[in-house]
Design a protein around this motif. Structure first.
Motif, PDB file in Angstrom:
ATOM      1  N   MET A 117       9.547  -1.423 -10.048  1.00 52.50           N
ATOM      2  CA  MET A 117       8.684  -1.895  -9.341  1.00 52.50           C
ATOM      3  C   MET A 117       8.672  -3.406  -9.681  1.00 52.50           C
ATOM      4  O   MET A 117       8.739  -4.004 -10.616  1.00 52.50           O
ATOM      5  N   SER A 118       8.675  -4.379  -8.629  1.00 52.77           N
ATOM      6  CA  SER A 118       8.887  -5.858  -8.696  1.00 52.77           C
ATOM      7  C   SER A 118       7.792  -6.392  -7.813  1.00 52.77           C
ATOM      8  O   SER A 118       7.323  -5.780  -7.007  1.00 52.77           O
ATOM      9  N   ILE A 119       7.225  -7.551  -8.169  1.00 48.86           N
ATOM     10  CA  ILE A 119       6.547  -8.333  -7.370  1.00 48.86           C
ATOM     11  C   ILE A 119       6.739  -8.623  -6.028  1.00 48.86           C
ATOM     12  O   ILE A 119       6.220  -8.636  -4.991  1.00 48.86           O
ATOM     13  N   TYR A 120       8.228  -8.689  -5.867  1.00 52.60           N
ATOM     14  CA  TYR A 120       8.622  -9.163  -4.347  1.00 52.60           C
ATOM     15  C   TYR A 120       8.621  -8.038  -3.633  1.00 52.60           C
ATOM     16  O   TYR A 120       8.187  -7.805  -2.518  1.00 52.60           O
ATOM     17  N   ALA A 121       8.809  -6.778  -4.404  1.00 50.52           N
ATOM     18  CA  ALA A 121       8.466  -5.465  -3.716  1.00 50.52           C
ATOM     19  C   ALA A 121       7.016  -5.381  -3.090  1.00 50.52           C
ATOM     20  O   ALA A 121       6.662  -4.753  -2.020  1.00 50.52           O
ATOM     21  N   GLY A 122       6.028  -5.684  -4.275  1.00 49.07           N
ATOM     22  CA  GLY A 122       4.818  -5.352  -3.693  1.00 49.07           C
ATOM     23  C   GLY A 122       4.251  -6.269  -3.115  1.00 49.07           C
ATOM     24  O   GLY A 122       3.189  -5.814  -2.052  1.00 49.07           O
ATOM     25  N   ILE A 123       4.606  -7.536  -2.844  1.00 50.37           N
ATOM     26  CA  ILE A 123       4.227  -8.495  -1.872  1.00 50.37           C
ATOM     27  C   ILE A 123       4.783  -7.882  -0.389  1.00 50.37           C
ATOM     28  O   ILE A 123       4.163  -8.027   0.620  1.00 50.37           O
ATOM     29  N   LYS A 124       6.086  -7.359  -0.498  1.00 52.66           N
ATOM     30  CA  LYS A 124       6.526  -6.915   0.802  1.00 52.66           C
ATOM     31  C   LYS A 124       5.657  -5.734   1.250  1.00 52.66           C
ATOM     32  O   LYS A 124       5.465  -5.687   2.714  1.00 52.66           O
ATOM     33  N   ASP A 125       4.936  -4.802   0.431  1.00 58.63           N
ATOM     34  CA  ASP A 125       4.177  -3.584   0.800  1.00 58.63           C
ATOM     35  C   ASP A 125       2.737  -4.073   1.255  1.00 58.63           C
ATOM     36  O   ASP A 125       2.341  -3.382   1.908  1.00 58.63           O
ATOM     37  N   PHE A 126       2.286  -5.379   0.524  1.00 54.82           N
ATOM     38  CA  PHE A 126       0.993  -5.670   0.656  1.00 54.82           C
ATOM     39  C   PHE A 126       1.048  -6.654   2.070  1.00 54.82           C
ATOM     40  O   PHE A 126       0.823  -7.609   2.275  1.00 54.82           O
ATOM     41  N   LYS A 127       1.069  -5.696   3.093  1.00 55.31           N
ATOM     42  CA  LYS A 127       1.152  -6.325   4.470  1.00 55.31           C
ATOM     43  C   LYS A 127      -0.286  -6.493   5.341  1.00 55.31           C
ATOM     44  O   LYS A 127      -0.582  -5.593   6.045  1.00 55.31           O
ATOM     45  N   VAL A 128      -1.021  -7.224   4.595  1.00 58.49           N
ATOM     46  CA  VAL A 128      -2.467  -7.502   5.382  1.00 58.49           C
ATOM     47  C   VAL A 128      -2.571  -7.826   6.753  1.00 58.49           C
ATOM     48  O   VAL A 128      -3.259  -7.567   7.474  1.00 58.49           O
ATOM     49  N   GLU A 129      -1.304  -8.485   7.276  1.00 63.26           N
ATOM     50  CA  GLU A 129      -1.296  -8.899   8.512  1.00 63.26           C
ATOM     51  C   GLU A 129      -1.189  -7.739   9.450  1.00 63.26           C
ATOM     52  O   GLU A 129      -1.731  -7.892  10.795  1.00 63.26           O
ATOM     53  N   GLY A 130      -0.851  -6.538   8.893  1.00 63.41           N
ATOM     54  CA  GLY A 130      -0.800  -5.468   9.748  1.00 63.41           C
ATOM     55  C   GLY A 130      -2.100  -4.751  10.128  1.00 63.41           C
ATOM     56  O   GLY A 130      -2.307  -3.821  10.722  1.00 63.41           O
ATOM     57  N   LEU A 131      -3.131  -5.183   9.388  1.00 65.92           N
ATOM     58  CA  LEU A 131      -4.454  -4.717   9.541  1.00 65.92           C
ATOM     59  C   LEU A 131      -5.062  -5.115  11.110  1.00 65.92           C
ATOM     60  O   LEU A 131      -5.926  -4.440  11.326  1.00 65.92           O
ATOM     61  N   ARG A 132      -4.374  -5.953  11.606  1.00 64.89           N
ATOM     62  CA  ARG A 132      -4.765  -6.213  12.954  1.00 64.89           C
ATOM     63  C   ARG A 132      -4.749  -5.246  13.890  1.00 64.89           C
ATOM     64  O   ARG A 132      -5.306  -5.136  14.996  1.00 64.89           O
ATOM     65  N   ASP A 133      -3.507  -4.671  13.559  1.00 64.69           N
ATOM     66  CA  ASP A 133      -3.011  -3.593  14.303  1.00 64.69           C
ATOM     67  C   ASP A 133      -3.795  -2.048  13.978  1.00 64.69           C
ATOM     68  O   ASP A 133      -3.591  -1.261  14.961  1.00 64.69           O
ATOM     69  N   SER A 134      -4.409  -2.169  13.086  1.00 63.50           N
ATOM     70  CA  SER A 134      -4.669  -0.720  12.423  1.00 63.50           C
ATOM     71  C   SER A 134      -6.223  -0.938  11.711  1.00 63.50           C
ATOM     72  O   SER A 134      -6.634  -0.369  10.733  1.00 63.50           O
ATOM     73  N   LEU A 135      -7.050  -1.395  12.582  1.00 61.15           N
ATOM     74  CA  LEU A 135      -8.496  -1.601  12.272  1.00 61.15           C
ATOM     75  C   LEU A 135      -9.166  -0.550  11.880  1.00 61.15           C
ATOM     76  O   LEU A 135      -9.902  -0.456  10.800  1.00 61.15           O
ATOM     77  N   TYR A 136      -8.912   0.670  12.252  1.00 56.36           N
ATOM     78  CA  TYR A 136      -9.518   1.797  12.137  1.00 56.36           C
ATOM     79  C   TYR A 136      -8.803   2.930  11.476  1.00 56.36           C
ATOM     80  O   TYR A 136      -9.083   4.068  11.590  1.00 56.36           O
ATOM     81  N   CYS A 137      -7.583   2.618  11.130  1.00 55.73           N
ATOM     82  CA  CYS A 137      -6.735   3.640  10.541  1.00 55.73           C
ATOM     83  C   CYS A 137      -6.394   3.482   9.031  1.00 55.73           C
ATOM     84  O   CYS A 137      -6.293   4.495   8.432  1.00 55.73           O
ATOM     85  N   VAL A 138      -6.447   2.249   8.559  1.00 52.36           N
ATOM     86  CA  VAL A 138      -6.088   2.210   7.107  1.00 52.36           C
ATOM     87  C   VAL A 138      -7.252   2.192   6.080  1.00 52.36           C
ATOM     88  O   VAL A 138      -8.394   1.319   6.548  1.00 52.36           O
ATOM     89  N   PRO A 139      -7.434   3.082   5.312  1.00 53.05           N
ATOM     90  CA  PRO A 139      -8.519   3.005   4.404  1.00 53.05           C
ATOM     91  C   PRO A 139      -8.725   1.598   3.353  1.00 53.05           C
ATOM     92  O   PRO A 139      -7.572   1.192   3.066  1.00 53.05           O
TER      93      PRO A 139
END
Length: 630
Positions: free
Chosen positions: A278-300
């Protein structure tokens, strides 16, 4: 199947059901797909002018002729490879059948008469055309994939030959026997290097390509280490440090050979597939908070919080390091705190938006929280990049003069075991710093291939450090041994080479971080459309020349070693042999010149080369021999 060439521009998908792993197979299919797409995606009510009909027939004939030639090659391959004969013959039969069907459907010059006679054409039987096209692409792809298996088989066979010879080298007891077997080993390694080099460049998966490059780099450097470590062991058979040094080289070569086979066969020879740490680069890549705009009711909300905590946990490699300054540690901790706060604010805002019946879209409040969270993560990434790159730059600058290696060599040559132990401890500390720095660079690498390269650099420093110390101990125990001195020099050169590679890696990481990435060189192992035979012939000639040069280099090194060994034996007998000394000088200079042509060794400029030739200029008949060689 990512980026499959079997999907046409017009939307028709010809899924061949086979994974295409190499660029050469993919690029071979693209022209065929293009031609078939032209036939499939014609307008339903196309005006049947003479020009249009001739064009369609011409394309159909071109496809049929190309398939015929292609199938002939496939059938020849089937005859030469019994284990693939049945599958290959069936795929060739299907391809020929489909090519014939396409030729018949595109025979449209007398289209009205043909259709009146009840014969189907591309105009009247679009479904038949699509079916024939699918069969053709599927069978052609199958032939290519089967042919690719032969390439894999060649690599495995080459590896097996290397392993057998490697075992023989490990068990030799005389120098004469070693010279004979090592010469064979050198030829086999050159062949293996070419096969794996072609495969590396042809792979589509960038991670596999990086892993292959790392394994091949180990094999290339270990080949010379194996030569000198084995010679030292033969010269000093009762020396424990020499045996430890030699065993480590053989073990590393076997691991690298296994890794190559794991890559080309998509299987691991020992244990399950090892994921990247596990690397910070991979962690930041997975931490896609911009995607919350498209999944307001889907992601816990818990998922976002867990991703952040995993990311922050990785920063402990920076904050827990003894080499991180107090200011840098405080800055990282403060940025982690801000990122946590912004993420918690985002989760809170997001939860309220989820509970609101009226909120059908992302509100301004949520949008602002997303932007602030992204900004805090970006600032944390920038600070971590600054710390890692700064640390690496300082270390490279600190060790550029290689003072510890020079002191270790001097102490070993004097037989000073106490000083060797002291400088060995200093080198071990340097190794720990470099290993940790490579781990930090891995965190901020920016791409998975660079991440793999950082891991390779970390492993290399971790392994070579103790090998240098064992080689130094051997020389300290036998300070007059030229073979032991040569062995220590080789391992020190490998350390210096890895430092140079680390400098290149650092530049590449910076380029990615700042958005500067050059175009990649394309390589295709199969013939490309439009490439002339003369071009392929030139490539073959170049390949043969490279093979000859590589073999010559190994032979020169072996010759130099043979002469050095004989001279050392004669010196012990107190005999004077000036001719042998001249030969030793010539062989040494010849090998230095070979390294100069590769951009390696101690000769860096043309002036250095001329100076070396002048210093070692033999006299009389020996001079004529040397300069005729040059």
């Amino acid at each position: 199947m990512a980026s499959s060439p079997c999907s046409t521009a017009g939307g028709t998908n010809f899924d061949c059901g086979l994974e295409i792993k190499t660029r050469s197979v993919e690029q071979t299919l693209i022209p065929l797909v293009s031609q078939i797409t032209t036939l499939i995606n014609h307008k339903d009510k196309l005006k049947k002018t003479e020009r249009t009909l001739r064009a369609i027939q011409k394309v159909g004939q071109a496809v049929s002729v190309a398939v015929g030639r292609f199938v002939a090659v496939g059938e020849a391959i089937a005859l030469e490879n019994e284990e693939l004969k049945e599958e290959m013959s069936h795929a060739c039969f299907e391809a020929r059948k489909a090519g014939t069907a396409i030729a018949q459907l595109t025979d449209v010059c007398g289209v009205e008469r043909s259709e009146a006679d009840g014969r189907s054409t591309v105009f009247s039987d679009r479904t038949g055309m699509v079916k024939a096209a699918r069969m053709l692409l599927s069978s052609v792809t199958k032939v290519l994939v089967l042919a690719d298996r032969i390439v894999i088989k060649q690599i495995i066979s080459s590896r097996n030959k290397v392993l057998v010879t490697l075992q023989q080298l490990e068990q030799v007891s005389t120098f004469q026997e070693f010279v004979q077997i090592f010469s064979q080993f050198g030829n086999e390694m050159v062949e293996f290097a070419h096969l794996t080099g072609d495969r590396q460049n042809d792979l589509k998966d960038e991670k596999k390509k990086a892993r292959m490059a790392a394994a091949r780099a180990v094999l290339e450097k270990c080949t010379m280490m194996l030569l000198t470590a084995s010679k030292t062991c033969l010269r000093h058979p009762d020396c424990e440090s020499a045996r430890i040094n030699k065993d480590a080289v053989f073990q590393r070569m076997r691991l690298a050979l296994d890794q190559v086979i794991e890559i080309v066969t998509d299987a691991r020879t020992s244990g399950e597939s090892k994921a990247l740490p596990m690397s910070i680069y991979a962690g930041i890549k997975d931490f896609k908070v911009e995607g919350l705009r498209d999944s307001l009711y889907c992601v816990p909300c818990d998922a976002v919080a867990a991703q952040l905590e995993a990311l922050v946990e990785q920063t402990e490699d920076f904050t827990d390091s003894a080499y991180t300054s107090h200011e840098q540690r405080e800055s990282i901790l403060q940025l982690c705190l801000i990122t946590r706060q912004e993420t918690q604010q985002l989760i809170s805002t997001w939860s309220r938006a989820q509970q609101s019946v009226k909120a059908k879209e992302v509100t301004e409040e949520v949008e602002l929280a997303i932007l602030k969270t992204c900004q805090s993560v970006s600032e944390l990434r920038r600070e971590l990049h600054k710390v890692a790159v700064g640390r690496a730059s300082e270390l490279l600058k600190l060790h550029c003069d290689h003072l510890v290696l020079q002191a270790l060599k001097a102490a070993s040559g004097e037989g000073n075991l106490e000083a060797v132990a002291e400088y060995g401890r200093t080198l071990t500390e340097q190794r720990e710093q470099l290993v940790e720095t490579c781990r930090l660079l891995c965190h901020i690498s920016g791409t998975e291939p660079l991440e793999i390269t950082c891991i390779h650099a970390e492993e290399t420093f971790h392994v070579i450090g103790p090998q240098i110390i064992s080689a130094a101990q051997t020389l300290a125990l036998h300070p007059n041994s030229k073979i032991a001195k040569e062995n220590l020099d080789v391992f020190c050169e490998a350390w210096e080479s890895q430092l140079s590679d680390m400098a290149i890696l650092l530049k590449e990481i910076n380029d990615v971080f700042e958005g500067r990435r050059g175009d990649k060189r394309t390589y295709l192992s199969l013939p490309r459309p439009g490439v002339s035979i003369s071009h392929n012939t030139k490539n073959m000639i170049l390949w043969q020349e490279q093979t000859t040069i590589a073999k010559l280099g190994l032979e020169l090194r072996l010759l130099t070693s043979d002469v050095d060994s004989e001279l050392e034996r004669w010196e012990e007998q107190k005999q004077e042999h000036e001719v042998v000394r001249q030969c030793q000088s010539m062989s040494s200079v010849a090998y230095s010149m070979y390294l100069f042509t590769r951009g390696e060794g101690l000769l860096k400029t043309t002036l250095d080369l001329f100076h070396q030739a002048e210093v070692h200029r033999p006299s009389n008949s020996a001079s004529c021999f040397f300069f005729s060689f040059v």
